[in-house]
Scaffold this motif. Sequence first.
Motif, mmCIF file in Angstrom:
data_model
loop_
_atom_site.group_PDB
_atom_site.id
_atom_site.type_symbol
_atom_site.label_atom_id
_atom_site.label_comp_id
_atom_site.label_asym_id
_atom_site.label_seq_id
_atom_site.Cartn_x
_atom_site.Cartn_y
_atom_site.Cartn_z
ATOM 1 N N THR A 167 0.847 -1.182 0.000
ATOM 2 C CA THR A 167 0.000 0.000 0.000
ATOM 3 C C THR A 167 0.887 1.237 0.000
ATOM 4 O O THR A 167 1.962 1.215 0.585
ATOM 5 C CB THR A 167 -0.939 -0.004 1.228
ATOM 6 N N PRO A 168 0.451 2.318 -0.662
ATOM 7 C CA PRO A 168 1.305 3.507 -0.678
ATOM 8 C C PRO A 168 1.463 4.143 0.704
ATOM 9 O O PRO A 168 2.524 4.657 1.030
ATOM 10 C CB PRO A 168 0.592 4.465 -1.634
ATOM 11 N N ASP A 169 0.397 4.052 1.529
ATOM 12 C CA ASP A 169 0.522 4.602 2.887
ATOM 13 C C ASP A 169 0.913 3.480 3.818
ATOM 14 O O ASP A 169 0.264 2.443 3.856
ATOM 15 C CB ASP A 169 -0.810 5.188 3.360
ATOM 16 N N TYR A 170 1.918 3.699 4.576
ATOM 17 C CA TYR A 170 2.396 2.645 5.468
ATOM 18 C C TYR A 170 1.311 2.237 6.452
ATOM 19 O O TYR A 170 0.682 3.065 7.081
ATOM 20 C CB TYR A 170 3.628 3.126 6.226
ATOM 21 N N LEU A 171 1.087 0.923 6.579
ATOM 22 C CA LEU A 171 0.055 0.410 7.483
ATOM 23 C C LEU A 171 0.612 0.307 8.885
ATOM 24 O O LEU A 171 1.587 -0.366 9.101
ATOM 25 C CB LEU A 171 -0.357 -0.992 7.068
ATOM 26 N N CYS A 172 -0.024 0.927 9.824
ATOM 27 C CA CYS A 172 0.418 0.682 11.201
ATOM 28 C C CYS A 172 -0.257 -0.589 11.695
ATOM 29 O O CYS A 172 -1.257 -1.024 11.139
ATOM 30 C CB CYS A 172 0.092 1.871 12.101
ATOM 31 N N SER A 173 0.261 -1.176 12.741
ATOM 32 C CA SER A 173 -0.188 -2.520 13.134
ATOM 33 C C SER A 173 -1.636 -2.551 13.589
ATOM 34 O O SER A 173 -2.269 -3.585 13.577
ATOM 35 C CB SER A 173 0.719 -3.062 14.235
ATOM 36 N N SER A 174 -2.217 -1.431 13.955
ATOM 37 C CA SER A 174 -3.591 -1.475 14.461
ATOM 38 C C SER A 174 -4.610 -1.744 13.367
ATOM 39 O O SER A 174 -5.741 -2.093 13.642
ATOM 40 C CB SER A 174 -3.925 -0.156 15.156
ATOM 41 N N SER A 175 -4.227 -1.588 12.095
ATOM 42 C CA SER A 175 -5.210 -1.815 11.056
ATOM 43 C C SER A 175 -5.359 -3.305 10.730
ATOM 44 O O SER A 175 -6.350 -3.711 10.152
ATOM 45 C CB SER A 175 -4.823 -1.053 9.790
ATOM 46 N N ALA A 176 -4.366 -4.119 11.074
ATOM 47 C CA ALA A 176 -4.462 -5.563 10.804
ATOM 48 C C ALA A 176 -5.140 -6.232 12.003
ATOM 49 O O ALA A 176 -4.963 -5.790 13.129
ATOM 50 C CB ALA A 176 -3.065 -6.147 10.592
ATOM 51 N N PRO A 177 -5.918 -7.330 11.839
ATOM 52 C CA PRO A 177 -6.188 -7.998 10.567
ATOM 53 C C PRO A 177 -7.342 -7.350 9.803
ATOM 54 O O PRO A 177 -8.251 -6.775 10.404
ATOM 55 C CB PRO A 177 -6.592 -9.409 11.012
ATOM 56 N N PHE A 178 -7.302 -7.446 8.493
ATOM 57 C CA PHE A 178 -8.389 -6.920 7.670
ATOM 58 C C PHE A 178 -8.597 -7.848 6.488
ATOM 59 O O PHE A 178 -7.716 -8.615 6.114
ATOM 60 C CB PHE A 178 -8.082 -5.490 7.209
ATOM 61 N N LEU A 179 -9.783 -7.724 5.867
ATOM 62 C CA LEU A 179 -10.146 -8.606 4.749
ATOM 63 C C LEU A 179 -10.057 -7.858 3.427
ATOM 64 O O LEU A 179 -10.358 -6.662 3.358
ATOM 65 C CB LEU A 179 -11.590 -9.095 4.901
ATOM 66 N N ARG A 180 -9.661 -8.590 2.388
ATOM 67 C CA ARG A 180 -9.762 -8.074 1.035
ATOM 68 C C ARG A 180 -10.329 -9.179 0.171
ATOM 69 O O ARG A 180 -10.084 -10.369 0.418
ATOM 70 C CB ARG A 180 -8.389 -7.639 0.487
ATOM 71 N N SER A 181 -11.052 -8.819 -0.890
ATOM 72 C CA SER A 181 -11.707 -9.841 -1.711
ATOM 73 C C SER A 181 -11.240 -9.783 -3.143
ATOM 74 O O SER A 181 -10.745 -8.764 -3.623
ATOM 75 C CB SER A 181 -13.225 -9.640 -1.668
ATOM 76 N N LEU A 182 -11.417 -10.926 -3.804
ATOM 77 C CA LEU A 182 -11.120 -11.048 -5.226
ATOM 78 C C LEU A 182 -12.137 -12.047 -5.754
ATOM 79 O O LEU A 182 -12.349 -13.089 -5.134
ATOM 80 C CB LEU A 182 -9.703 -11.604 -5.390
ATOM 81 N N HIS A 183 -12.788 -11.739 -6.893
ATOM 82 C CA HIS A 183 -13.822 -12.648 -7.348
ATOM 83 C C HIS A 183 -13.735 -12.899 -8.838
ATOM 84 O O HIS A 183 -13.171 -12.110 -9.590
ATOM 85 C CB HIS A 183 -15.211 -12.112 -6.971
ATOM 86 N N SER A 184 -14.320 -14.006 -9.263
ATOM 87 C CA SER A 184 -14.339 -14.352 -10.683
ATOM 88 C C SER A 184 -15.416 -13.518 -11.372
ATOM 89 O O SER A 184 -16.292 -12.939 -10.725
ATOM 90 C CB SER A 184 -14.614 -15.840 -10.874
ATOM 91 N N SER A 185 -15.348 -13.495 -12.709
ATOM 92 C CA SER A 185 -16.293 -12.680 -13.476
ATOM 93 C C SER A 185 -17.719 -13.183 -13.326
ATOM 94 O O SER A 185 -18.673 -12.415 -13.447
ATOM 95 C CB SER A 185 -15.907 -12.681 -14.958
ATOM 96 N N ALA A 186 -17.888 -14.480 -13.037
ATOM 97 C CA ALA A 186 -19.241 -15.027 -12.913
ATOM 98 C C ALA A 186 -19.878 -14.718 -11.565
ATOM 99 O O ALA A 186 -21.064 -14.975 -11.360
ATOM 100 C CB ALA A 186 -19.189 -16.540 -13.125
ATOM 101 N N PHE A 187 -19.107 -14.185 -10.646
ATOM 102 C CA PHE A 187 -19.619 -13.875 -9.300
ATOM 103 C C PHE A 187 -20.464 -12.617 -9.377
ATOM 104 O O PHE A 187 -19.975 -11.541 -9.705
ATOM 105 C CB PHE A 187 -18.431 -13.680 -8.355
#
Lengths: 301, 260
Positions: free
Chosen positions: B150-170
Amino acid sequence: KKNVSSGFWPNFTHIILIRIWPAVAVGNVGQLAVDLVVSTLNMSRVGYFHTDCLIPMAGNNPYASCKDDTEELHTPAEVYTAAELKLAVLQIRAPILQTRSKRFRQQLVSWIKASGFSRTVVLSSSHAYQRDDQQLTPLRYLITPSLLTTSADALKELSWREMERMPAFPGVKDADAEPRLCIPGGGITKGLYTDSCAEDLPLAVLLLFCSEGDNIPDAFALVNHLNDWLHLLDGQVTLKYHFSCESAEFKRDMQVFKLYLYIFIYFFPDFSYQSQEPNRKWKVPSSWSLLFGSGIPPALF
Amino acid sequence: PRVEQQSSSQSLPFIPLLFPRAVHLHWSPDVTELLRSGNKLQCSSFILAVGHNAASFLSAYVLASANWDAAGRALAWNERSRSGAGRSGEESACVFYRHKDEPSVLICNVTCHIAEDQLFEWTEKVFDCLQSRELAVTVLSDRSVADYKTPDYLCSSSAPFLRSLHSSAFADRPVCPSLEQPNIITGLPAAVLNHCQVHRIAAVVYQCYSDVAGPDSVTVESYKPVLNKLGRSIQVNSPPSTDVLRKFLRSAEIQSNLYI
């Protein structure tokens, strides 16, 4: 197993890229060059090269230009086309599994044969630290006999140098050992070239000697050379300096600097990014951001 | 897990010796019978957990309800496998569960390492057993926040977090933001997502970026937003007690007391 339709592109030029070995975090010159081609020409994806020979990876659209197309999944090997240029491009984003490189080469060759491309160009690179004394200029090409018949004149005009054959045992005067083709760090480039010669495929390899590191300038150099031959754009990349300073002294100093720059470029043309006429720039894709990792923690200072 | 494992091996005994890195699927007798007769497993929802925290989440919040039968296991031996009595005697770390009342819902917990050259085979073999029409795939995956760019440095308080990735049929909406450029996913979640993209199967990967290397209750709980999307047929337990969570989060690295 391929999910790309075949026999569908007669009269198309096909560009594929090859990765340098080992895989580097900053990406590879051929791959970066293909990114520039796909991004600039706004090519559309037409198929996936679904194979068990590549390490799986997935990500969102690396060529996203607006918010609408960011969430589009992309796979390790995909085919893009620009129909108006009769151009198809295979982009390979993941390393080839070491034990399956021969099988991957066979899959590529059989796909090229089945698709009926009029010519195939492979973009590649080789370790700069393993060059011979005669290899101190960066660009080299290789061409199969069947493509040489149609492209010999163009290559002569471009004054490119063919990749030299190296002695098998440098320094040892052995009459029996024939010079052989050697592309250190080229991955499957050499295998693909020799297979294509054997199968009589019209294929050319364009490669650059480079080192690992920030390979973006190398990608620009390679894609400009490709463009010199295939004329994908109207012209080359321009390196523009924008001066907003009004001072007359500053302008005079800049003119002197530009003079020295032109002299330098005249004597070292391989370093040239100079353009001849106004032209489109190569468009850098959004996936090139943060090539060297995340932002710097402020607590460091 | 409380459910008993019933399994029967389909493969001949000497095949693992000839091809040690090959992926083997061992299904329960009724599934084996179904597949042998040329049919595929009817599956409307396939939920895959990759990593200790993802697997612990499914075990504590979903599988603990005792409505699940063990349907089979996958064996994939590689140099990082910890085998006690040899390859075939190893405790499997890829276990499949089927819902008793809704057998079209399949869960798989993967807590072992599957090597790069085995990922494609694992995916193809598993999906070959499933019918792909109307199939929806959900993958939960653990990842270190050190891999997140990430361009902005993540400080430890932001973790854990979720990110998603999906197929075109989703067609549904993911429960968290999409994975930003230039981040990518690798490993089994990527192999599954590639397969689904190419075969036009609706699939979504929820990757949890955590700053803790091993099993961790905070990381496990960060998967909670996914519960609503796991299908109406799955009855979610009320939040499990600390004891239940502790059972699933036993540390895998007892001998490593470098960071107590």
